[in-house]
Design an enzyme around this catalytic site. Structure first.
Site, PDB file in Angstrom:
ATOM      1  N   ARG A  13     -12.915  -7.753  12.479  1.00  0.00           N
ATOM      2  CA  ARG A  13     -11.871  -8.153  11.523  1.00  0.00           C
ATOM      3  C   ARG A  13     -11.421  -9.560  11.891  1.00  0.00           C
ATOM      4  NH1 ARG A  13      -6.331  -5.326   9.403  1.00  0.00           N
ATOM      5  NH2 ARG A  13      -7.910  -4.283   8.145  1.00  0.00           N
ATOM      6  N   HIS A  27     -13.300  -6.819   1.842  1.00  0.00           N
ATOM      7  CA  HIS A  27     -12.800  -5.667   2.628  1.00  0.00           C
ATOM      8  C   HIS A  27     -13.652  -4.435   2.238  1.00  0.00           C
ATOM      9  CE1 HIS A  27     -10.267  -3.446   5.161  1.00  0.00           C
ATOM     10  NE2 HIS A  27      -9.114  -3.514   4.535  1.00  0.00           N
ATOM     11  N   GLN A  36     -12.690  -0.683   3.031  1.00  0.00           N
ATOM     12  CA  GLN A  36     -11.573  -0.230   2.196  1.00  0.00           C
ATOM     13  C   GLN A  36     -12.058   0.235   0.823  1.00  0.00           C
ATOM     14  OE1 GLN A  36      -7.935  -0.627   3.038  1.00  0.00           O
ATOM     15  NE2 GLN A  36      -7.831   0.795   1.321  1.00  0.00           N
ATOM     16  N   ASP A  47      -1.679  -5.033  -3.853  1.00  0.00           N
ATOM     17  CA  ASP A  47      -1.869  -5.449  -2.459  1.00  0.00           C
ATOM     18  C   ASP A  47      -0.657  -6.321  -2.106  1.00  0.00           C
ATOM     19  OD1 ASP A  47      -2.980  -6.171   0.017  1.00  0.00           O
ATOM     20  OD2 ASP A  47      -4.370  -7.647  -0.833  1.00  0.00           O
ATOM     21  N   CYS A  77      -3.756  -0.583  -0.594  1.00  0.00           N
ATOM     22  CA  CYS A  77      -4.503  -0.493   0.670  1.00  0.00           C
ATOM     23  C   CYS A  77      -3.567  -0.314   1.861  1.00  0.00           C
ATOM     24  CB  CYS A  77      -5.384  -1.715   0.845  1.00  0.00           C
ATOM     25  SG  CYS A  77      -4.468  -3.276   0.827  1.00  0.00           S
ATOM     26  N   ARG A 125      -9.716   6.230   4.629  1.00  0.00           N
ATOM     27  CA  ARG A 125     -10.334   5.161   5.427  1.00  0.00           C
ATOM     28  C   ARG A 125     -11.177   5.776   6.546  1.00  0.00           C
ATOM     29  NH1 ARG A 125      -8.509   0.196   5.875  1.00  0.00           N
ATOM     30  NH2 ARG A 125     -10.628  -0.073   6.641  1.00  0.00           N
TER      31      ARG A 125
HETATM   32  N1  NVA Z   1      -4.902  -8.825   1.448  1.00  0.00           N
HETATM   33  C1  NVA Z   1      -4.377  -8.156   2.617  1.00  0.00           C
HETATM   34  C2  NVA Z   1      -5.074  -6.842   2.834  1.00  0.00           C
HETATM   35  C3  NVA Z   1      -4.530  -6.041   3.986  1.00  0.00           C
HETATM   36  C4  NVA Z   1      -5.271  -4.748   4.218  1.00  0.00           C
HETATM   37  C5  NVA Z   1      -4.533  -9.064   3.822  1.00  0.00           C
HETATM   38  O1  NVA Z   1      -5.591  -9.682   3.968  1.00  0.00           O
HETATM   39  O2  NVA Z   1      -3.578  -9.178   4.597  1.00  0.00           O
HETATM   40  N1   CP Z   2      -5.662  -1.335   4.653  1.00  0.00           N
HETATM   41  C1   CP Z   2      -5.874  -1.854   5.874  1.00  0.00           C
HETATM   42  O1   CP Z   2      -6.898  -2.516   6.127  1.00  0.00           O
HETATM   43  O2   CP Z   2      -4.902  -1.582   6.762  1.00  0.00           O
HETATM   44  P1   CP Z   2      -4.749  -2.186   8.239  1.00  0.00           P
HETATM   45  O3   CP Z   2      -4.473  -3.668   8.066  1.00  0.00           O
HETATM   46  O4   CP Z   2      -3.613  -1.453   8.832  1.00  0.00           O
HETATM   47  O5   CP Z   2      -6.043  -1.967   8.967  1.00  0.00           O
END
Ligand code: NVA
Ligand code: CP
Length: 333
Positions: free
Chosen positions: A108, A135, A138, A232, A274, A320
């Protein structure tokens, strides 16, 4: 024919054929049922998986760890400050080191190029646990959750995503919806629409799958007929906190609230997110931004909708884990 995904990385959904995604969704449902029945078979005993997180996480980390433990695998968690990668050692070198010790790597971080480079050099499957652009893990959870909450096949469902279409979630839902043949609406101000190359990609896929693609700045028209409404956070990880105030101004009309849910015209439209979500003042960031912007009931979603019967966000969060498990099992056996 049953797809063979052994050794495959998961970097973005467009790397997968619709039949392969269908297979992963079916495997996820089967693994979920097996766990709930107490009949899970351990297929990953002796496997070791590295989890590299350059951004924070609750769900993604938990999903990979629990899925691995359930299946008999071991994990190592590298926190955002816990590896040399990027600052003292190149991604290509890190990939070749970890690939000698681990059977798979989850990453990540910010740039999609980083996870693509890891996959190029690691020699083992690499899973994208979120980049700025995509993602993919997800997506499996979101589509499994939608399937669980409708009688319709996915290619007959309509869903809308409201918010920042330039980022991982908007882009991924657009392309995944195209791959699965859905009626997809990406709804937000023109300035925050997905990039043209991603829209073209989705439109090209749609000609093959029968998907309908709509990109609109009209929130009411955008959600008309939607079986599912997704949103989101309005400011994503890695963006500066200074953009919050202007982003709230840009996206206020796209808040998922009771009147927007009613505007679908569908009696039992479901709400997905999400997570994490800013729907109350119980977080430091949410509390500060809600106070600063005078948004009374939440930001991207109101507390009312978040806590309503329509909200299936915790099923989505649970999924998830089941979907990540399907990815691990199918790529590592
Ligand atoms: N768009 C958000 C998704 C979090 C799961 C981010 O990148 O922070
Ligand atoms: N939805 C998601 O990716 O959550 P986290 O940022 O908690 O992993």
């Amino acid at each position: 024919m049953v797809p063979n995904l052994s050794g495959r990385s998961v970097l973005k959904v467009v790397d997968y054929e619709p039949a392969e995604l269908r297979f992963l969704l079916d495997r996820s449902a089967a693994l979920k049922a097996d766990k709930k029945a107490g009949q899970e078979e351990r297929l990953l005993t002796g496997k070791n998986i590295a989890l590299i997180f350059e951004k924070t996480s609750t769900r993604t980390r938990a999903a990979f760890e629990v899925a691995a433990f359930d299946q008999g695998a071991h994990i190592t968690y590298f926190d955002p400050a816990g590896s040399q990668m990027g600052h003292k050692e190149s991604i290509a070198d890190t990939a070749r080191v970890l690939g000698r010790m681990y059977d798979a790597i989850q990453y990540r971080g910010s740039a999609q190029d980083n996870v693509e480079t890891l996959a190029e050099f690691a020699g083992v499957p690499v899973y994208n646990g979120l980049t700025n652009e995509w993602h993919p893990t997800q997506m499996l959870a979101d589509f499994l959750t939608m399937e669980e909450h409708t009688e319709k096949p996915l290619h007959e469902t309509t869903f809308a995503f409201l918010g920042d279409g330039r980022y991982n979630m908007g882009r991924s839902l657009l392309v995944m919806g195209a791959l699965m043949g859905c009626d997809v609406r990406i709804v937000g101000p023109t300035d925050l629409a997905p990039p043209e190359d991603v829209i073209s990609l989705a439109e090209g896929i749609a000609t093959e799958t029968g998907a309908q693609i709509t990109i609109t700045d009209d929130p009411i028209a955008g959600v008309a007929g939607a079986d599912f409404v997704h949103t989101d956070v309005w400011v994503s990880m890695g963006e500066p906190k200074e953009v919050w105030v202007s982003r709230v101004e840009q996206l206020t009309d796209y808040q998922v609230n009771a009147s927007l849910m009613a505007a679908t015209g569908v009696e039992d439209t479901k709400f997905l997110h999400c997570l994490p979500a800013f729907h109350n003042t119980l977080t430091t960031i949410g509390g500060d931004i809600i106070a600063e912007t005078n948004m009374p009931d939440g930001l991207e979603v109101t507390h009312e909708v978040f806590e309503s019967e329509a909200s299936i966000v915790f099923d989505q969060a649970e999924n998830r884990m089941h979907t990540v498990k399907a990815i691990l099992v199918e790529s590592l056996t």
